[in-house]
Design an enzyme around this catalytic site. Structure first.
Site, PDB file in Angstrom:
ATOM      1  N   LYS A  13       0.842  -1.198   0.000  1.00  0.00           N
ATOM      2  CA  LYS A  13       0.000   0.000   0.000  1.00  0.00           C
ATOM      3  C   LYS A  13       0.885   1.258   0.000  1.00  0.00           C
ATOM      4  CE  LYS A  13      -3.975  -0.438   2.430  1.00  0.00           C
ATOM      5  NZ  LYS A  13      -4.804  -0.360   3.655  1.00  0.00           N
ATOM      6  N   ASP A  69      -9.186   3.364   4.466  1.00  0.00           N
ATOM      7  CA  ASP A  69      -9.817   2.118   4.885  1.00  0.00           C
ATOM      8  C   ASP A  69     -10.636   1.609   3.702  1.00  0.00           C
ATOM      9  OD1 ASP A  69     -10.026   0.202   6.926  1.00  0.00           O
ATOM     10  OD2 ASP A  69     -12.076   0.806   7.341  1.00  0.00           O
ATOM     11  N   ARG A 178      -8.897   1.704  -4.620  1.00  0.00           N
ATOM     12  CA  ARG A 178      -7.827   2.428  -3.921  1.00  0.00           C
ATOM     13  C   ARG A 178      -7.167   3.434  -4.869  1.00  0.00           C
ATOM     14  NH1 ARG A 178      -6.955  -1.274  -0.716  1.00  0.00           N
ATOM     15  NH2 ARG A 178      -6.330  -2.654  -2.383  1.00  0.00           N
TER      16      ARG A 178
HETATM   17  P1  IMP Z   1      -7.738  -2.367   4.111  1.00  0.00           P
HETATM   18  O1  IMP Z   1      -8.539  -1.304   4.785  1.00  0.00           O
HETATM   19  O2  IMP Z   1      -7.116  -1.891   2.839  1.00  0.00           O
HETATM   20  O3  IMP Z   1      -6.756  -3.027   5.047  1.00  0.00           O
HETATM   21  O4  IMP Z   1      -8.780  -3.493   3.650  1.00  0.00           O
HETATM   22  C1  IMP Z   1      -9.580  -4.208   4.582  1.00  0.00           C
HETATM   23  C2  IMP Z   1      -9.986  -5.541   3.984  1.00  0.00           C
HETATM   24  O5  IMP Z   1     -10.826  -5.312   2.829  1.00  0.00           O
HETATM   25  C3  IMP Z   1      -8.842  -6.397   3.461  1.00  0.00           C
HETATM   26  O6  IMP Z   1      -8.289  -7.187   4.498  1.00  0.00           O
HETATM   27  C4  IMP Z   1      -9.532  -7.236   2.385  1.00  0.00           C
HETATM   28  O7  IMP Z   1     -10.218  -8.317   2.969  1.00  0.00           O
HETATM   29  C5  IMP Z   1     -10.552  -6.273   1.817  1.00  0.00           C
HETATM   30  N1  IMP Z   1      -9.976  -5.551   0.661  1.00  0.00           N
HETATM   31  C6  IMP Z   1      -9.635  -4.227   0.615  1.00  0.00           C
HETATM   32  N2  IMP Z   1      -9.128  -3.894  -0.581  1.00  0.00           N
HETATM   33  C7  IMP Z   1      -9.136  -5.038  -1.307  1.00  0.00           C
HETATM   34  C8  IMP Z   1      -8.714  -5.342  -2.650  1.00  0.00           C
HETATM   35  O8  IMP Z   1      -8.202  -4.500  -3.412  1.00  0.00           O
HETATM   36  N3  IMP Z   1      -8.905  -6.618  -3.050  1.00  0.00           N
HETATM   37  C9  IMP Z   1      -9.446  -7.565  -2.256  1.00  0.00           C
HETATM   38  N4  IMP Z   1      -9.825  -7.358  -1.008  1.00  0.00           N
HETATM   39  C10 IMP Z   1      -9.684  -6.080  -0.519  1.00  0.00           C
END
Ligand code: IMP
Length: 193
Positions: A13, A69, A178
């Protein structure tokens, strides 16, 4: 020199977010550069969690903070797993989260879903802005593909016929929630520069 801290310890990230900010003249830091206790994500929405992270980091640095997030919202499951995406199943393992999701979707014809990212930009003078990026698509009937992480192996983006995990990083980087949120942040920073 303008300084900004990415509120993350996740190297993938950080590297994705770092380049466009460096190009704008920012000296970019992350939580790998600071000693900070675990931040509990207790928010009820993605935005609340992004704000919690931004303000927690703000307490330990004078620099501007960028937090994010993300989660997957499935329409037939009334927006679940959403803010609980990481911990949908008891184990928190991607494989188990995906199996649980496929099980809950077994009898569902309506398979639309959306990946969402909220980013919060908190300046050192306390001005705060939030930005969103989305990726619409469908939940597949099985896990497919080797790339990516999280729910990539069960998510087929609109306009495609394969999962994100099959399409691979080049396509995903172009269309991801993202990346879209980050583009909003970068355009905003360009405008105020
Ligand atoms: P974070 O906030 O980016 O840590 O995302 C939280 C959770 O959402 C991750 O642990 C994944 O389970 C899911 N997630 C977020 N972005 C993605 C992605 O680009 N592909 C697949 N799962 C995602």
């Amino acid at each position: 020199m303008k300084r900004i801290v990415i509120a993350s310890q996740n190297e993938d990230k950080i590297s994705e977010i770092r380049n466009p900010l460096t190009a704008l003249g920012y000296e970019v830091y992350s939580l790998l550069d600071f000693d900070i206790p675990d931040i509990e994500e207790t928010g009820k929405t993605l935005r609340e969690n992004a704000r919690i992270k931004a303000h927690a980091v703000r307490k330990i640095t004078e620099y501007t903070v960028l937090s994010d997030d993300s989660g997957l919202e499935v329409d037939a499951l009334h927006g679940a797993p959403g803010v609980h995406s990481k911990r949908f199943s008891d184990s928190t393992m991607d494989e188990d989260n995906n199996e649980l999701l496929l099980k809950k979707m077994e009898d569902k014809e309506q398979r639309s879903a959306t990946f969402k990212t909220v980013m919060v930009l908190l300046f050192n003078d306390e001005r705060e802005y939030s930005f969103e990026g989305s990726l619409h698509g469908y939940i597949h009937t099985r896990q497919e593909g080797e790339h990516g992480f999280g729910y990539d192996s069960v998510f087929i983006p609109v306009g495609h016929s394969q999962t994100l995990a099959t399409l691979g990083p080049e396509t995903k980087d172009r269309i991801s929630h993202r990346r879209r949120a980050l583009r909003e942040v970068v355009n905003f920073l360009k405008d105020i520069a």
